[in-house]
Design a protein around this motif. Structure first.
Motif, mmCIF file in Angstrom:
data_model
loop_
_atom_site.group_PDB
_atom_site.id
_atom_site.type_symbol
_atom_site.label_atom_id
_atom_site.label_comp_id
_atom_site.label_asym_id
_atom_site.label_seq_id
_atom_site.Cartn_x
_atom_site.Cartn_y
_atom_site.Cartn_z
ATOM 1 N N ILE A 1 0.850 -1.192 0.000
ATOM 2 C CA ILE A 1 0.000 0.000 0.000
ATOM 3 C C ILE A 1 0.889 1.246 0.000
ATOM 4 O O ILE A 1 1.905 1.319 0.708
ATOM 5 N N ALA A 2 0.500 2.219 -0.830
ATOM 6 C CA ALA A 2 1.344 3.408 -0.998
ATOM 7 C C ALA A 2 1.382 4.273 0.250
ATOM 8 O O ALA A 2 2.427 4.825 0.603
ATOM 9 N N ILE A 3 0.251 4.432 0.909
ATOM 10 C CA ILE A 3 0.180 5.289 2.091
ATOM 11 C C ILE A 3 0.092 4.407 3.331
ATOM 12 O O ILE A 3 -0.991 3.937 3.714
ATOM 13 N N THR A 4 1.231 4.139 3.942
ATOM 14 C CA THR A 4 1.280 3.290 5.130
ATOM 15 C C THR A 4 2.552 3.592 5.895
ATOM 16 O O THR A 4 3.550 4.065 5.317
ATOM 17 N N LYS A 5 2.539 3.327 7.169
ATOM 18 C CA LYS A 5 3.717 3.595 7.991
ATOM 19 C C LYS A 5 4.881 2.691 7.604
ATOM 20 O O LYS A 5 6.026 3.125 7.539
ATOM 21 N N ASP A 6 4.590 1.427 7.380
ATOM 22 C CA ASP A 6 5.639 0.466 7.021
ATOM 23 C C ASP A 6 5.615 0.247 5.516
ATOM 24 O O ASP A 6 4.746 -0.446 4.989
ATOM 25 N N GLN A 7 6.549 0.853 4.796
ATOM 26 C CA GLN A 7 6.573 0.797 3.341
ATOM 27 C C GLN A 7 6.979 -0.571 2.810
ATOM 28 O O GLN A 7 6.920 -0.815 1.613
ATOM 29 N N SER A 8 7.386 -1.483 3.689
ATOM 30 C CA SER A 8 7.799 -2.823 3.254
ATOM 31 C C SER A 8 6.809 -3.911 3.656
ATOM 32 O O SER A 8 7.051 -5.085 3.436
ATOM 33 N N GLU A 9 5.678 -3.520 4.221
ATOM 34 C CA GLU A 9 4.704 -4.501 4.714
ATOM 35 C C GLU A 9 3.725 -4.887 3.596
ATOM 36 O O GLU A 9 3.062 -4.024 3.010
ATOM 37 N N TRP A 10 3.638 -6.183 3.338
ATOM 38 C CA TRP A 10 2.700 -6.696 2.327
ATOM 39 C C TRP A 10 1.358 -7.007 2.985
ATOM 40 O O TRP A 10 1.298 -7.706 3.988
ATOM 41 N N THR A 11 0.280 -6.491 2.400
ATOM 42 C CA THR A 11 -1.070 -6.661 2.941
ATOM 43 C C THR A 11 -1.863 -7.620 2.058
ATOM 44 O O THR A 11 -1.929 -7.441 0.832
ATOM 45 N N GLU A 12 -2.487 -8.605 2.669
ATOM 46 C CA GLU A 12 -3.269 -9.594 1.902
ATOM 47 C C GLU A 12 -4.614 -9.001 1.491
ATOM 48 O O GLU A 12 -5.325 -8.429 2.315
ATOM 49 N N VAL A 13 -4.957 -9.152 0.207
ATOM 50 C CA VAL A 13 -6.223 -8.610 -0.293
ATOM 51 C C VAL A 13 -7.131 -9.693 -0.873
ATOM 52 O O VAL A 13 -8.332 -9.459 -1.075
ATOM 53 N N ALA A 14 -6.588 -10.879 -1.160
ATOM 54 C CA ALA A 14 -7.419 -11.958 -1.724
ATOM 55 C C ALA A 14 -6.714 -13.294 -1.533
ATOM 56 O O ALA A 14 -5.473 -13.364 -1.497
ATOM 57 N N THR A 15 -7.530 -14.342 -1.402
ATOM 58 C CA THR A 15 -7.015 -15.714 -1.371
ATOM 59 C C THR A 15 -7.924 -16.579 -2.224
ATOM 60 O O THR A 15 -9.087 -16.234 -2.468
ATOM 61 N N GLY A 16 -7.412 -17.701 -2.682
ATOM 62 C CA GLY A 16 -8.239 -18.591 -3.493
ATOM 63 C C GLY A 16 -7.584 -19.942 -3.694
ATOM 64 O O GLY A 16 -6.473 -20.191 -3.216
ATOM 65 N N THR A 17 -8.296 -20.797 -4.416
ATOM 66 C CA THR A 17 -7.783 -22.136 -4.711
ATOM 67 C C THR A 17 -7.731 -22.349 -6.223
ATOM 68 O O THR A 17 -6.699 -22.215 -6.843
#
Length: 461
Positions: free
Chosen positions: A403-419
């Motif tokens: 995410i562009a606007i976040t405190k931790d610029q290296s943190e990956w955020t999960e937005v979807a999962t699937g099979t």
């Protein structure tokens, strides 16, 4: 009642392993698991994503919601499409974005949209009579609607197919012992012969068909006819008679389950462990209340509902087969044509182009795919397509973003999962629209080295 009900009464899937003689699989060098292999015809069919099922027959001219109920045999004089234009049908297909079209050649009434040379003996007299419940005995005598349909589609490079209802034929009194007005009396064997003769005409007279729907009479006879006349056709419910089989999703709402696999022969989401490649087709109506044939004063499903159908079908590895309904004049009503185009316009505007990354790369083991952007971009969904030439192998994945606007610029955020991915998986991100710098597809479970066709992200109104 939809057309699929009848076909499934006869197409009870076999469990004796017979269908395996038509299908191939390979053994994974990584896990030792069986991986079902598709035919080129199945992959070409599956890649089309959008098709139409054209309900235009004698049932268009009756008032009942069900198609020719209660042994009804309407007079051929009622079938009078005075403005008939299959070119008009095809224009609506183009506006929607359909790549293939299946026309109901014969439905429950028994009325055939083409002339036929079939004759048969009556019971018990033995008198031989022609099959005269056809378009050639109607006010539009001399017009072969099937031929007109195929020629119109051919001009616009739309693939064609036919549906032929075998379980119900009111004209030939298949269901009951008591004859009613307009019905003929024949034996079951004679009826089987008529069905096989009609199928031979349909599969011989109209060129190569991409999809056919039928119920089998005698399986060995059907298999031989397919191999002889239509070896490249994809057969709805045909895992017993061909390698080019496709299956029903199990409902007529336009809702595929998540996950939906490209393998397995039972209706519903399929089976990732099946050795049979058999992709799914999702059929549904444009009109409300499961109305398949055109009806007066019937409402259309709203556009948001149809957009949801698209995401629950094509977005879940299932082909969307949307009902196309000419009216009694033989054309698509303007308000219907507009709704088809509205849906097509949404699909094109949303998925016709993607938010392009500045860098796109994958890991050495092909388990991670990354999209990196020069500047932050707004995105709300992703589309994954798996290369299934060697079978469907991906079993689970996640999608994460920076995410562009976040405190931790290296943190990956999960937005979807699937099979299941298969031909196409669309994920509408659970966090909505995000401003991102990078997007990552992480394949977390696979039965062999995965190969992607594409991985894209989009922002849709």
């Amino acid at each position: 009642m939809s057309i699929w009900v009848g076909i499934f009464l006869l197409f009870v899937l076999r469990t004796d392993g017979r269908s395996s003689r038509y299908h191939r699989y390979r053994i994974s060098p990584l896990t030792g698991e069986r991986i079902a292999l598709p035919t080129p015809d199945q992959l070409e069919w599956q890649a089309q994503e959008l098709g139409v099922l054209i309900h235009f027959n004698m049932a268009t001219y009756v008032e009942q919601h069900d198609a020719c109920p209660n042994d009804l045999v309407p007079s051929t004089s009622r079938f009078n499409p005075y403005l008939l234009s299959t070119d008009n049908w095809v224009q609506t297909m183009i506006d929607f974005g359909a790549k293939y079209a299946v026309l109901v050649a014969k439905h429950n009434c028994g009325f055939l949209l083409s002339p036929t040379n079939v004759t048969f003996p009556l019971n018990p007299s033995g008198e031989v009579v022609p099959y005269n419940y056809t378009v050639n005995y109607s006010p539009v005598k001399g017009v072969d609607i099937l031929d007109e349909f195929v020629k119109s589609c051919y001009k616009q490079k739309i693939q064609t197919g036919f549906y032929y209802s075998t379980v119900i034929n009111n004209y030939l009194n298949v269901q009951n012992d008591t004859l009613k007005e307009g019905q003929l009396n024949i034996t079951q064997q004679v009826y089987t012969n008529i069905v096989l003769s009609h199928l031979r005409e349909l599969w011989t007279n109209y060129g190569n068909l991409e999809e056919i729907c039928f119920a089998p009479g005698t399986l060995d006879t059907i298999a031989k006819m397919l191999a002889e006349l239509q070896p490249h056709a994809n057969v709805f419910g045909g895992s017993d008679v061909t390698a080019n089989s496709i299956r029903w999703i199990g409902n007529e709402l336009g809702h595929a389950p998540d996950p939906t696999w490209s393998t397995g022969t039972s209706s519903g989401g399929g089976d990732p462990n099946s050795p049979i490649f058999c992709p799914a087709e999702c059929d549904t109506t444009l009109q409300v209340f499961d109305r398949w044939f055109w009806g007066p004063h019937v409402l259309l499903r709203p556009l948001p509902d149809l957009i949801d159908v698209y995401h629950r079908t094509v977005g879940r590895n299932c082909l969307l087969m949307l009902d196309l309904t000419p009216d009694r004049s033989g054309i698509i009503p303007p308000e219907y044509a507009n709704r088809y185009k509205e849906l097509g316009d949404f699909i094109r505007s949303c998925y016709g182009s993607s938010v392009r990354p500045s860098i796109q790369n994958s890991s050495a083991d092909f388990l991670t795919y990354m999209l990196v952007f020069n500047a932050p971009v707004s995105v709300d969904r992703s589309v994954i397509q798996e290369n299934q030439t060697r079978g469907q192998v991906i079993r689970a994945y996640t999608i994460t973003v920076l995410i562009a606007i976040t405190k931790d610029q290296s943190e990956w955020t999960e937005v979807a999962t699937g099979t299941s991915i298969g031909n196409k998986k669309i994920d509408l991100w659970k966090k909505g629209t995000l401003l991102v710098r990078a997007v990552k597809l992480n394949i977390t479970k696979t039965v062999d080295v995965p190969v992607l066709k594409s991985f894209t992200v989009h922002l849709c109104a």
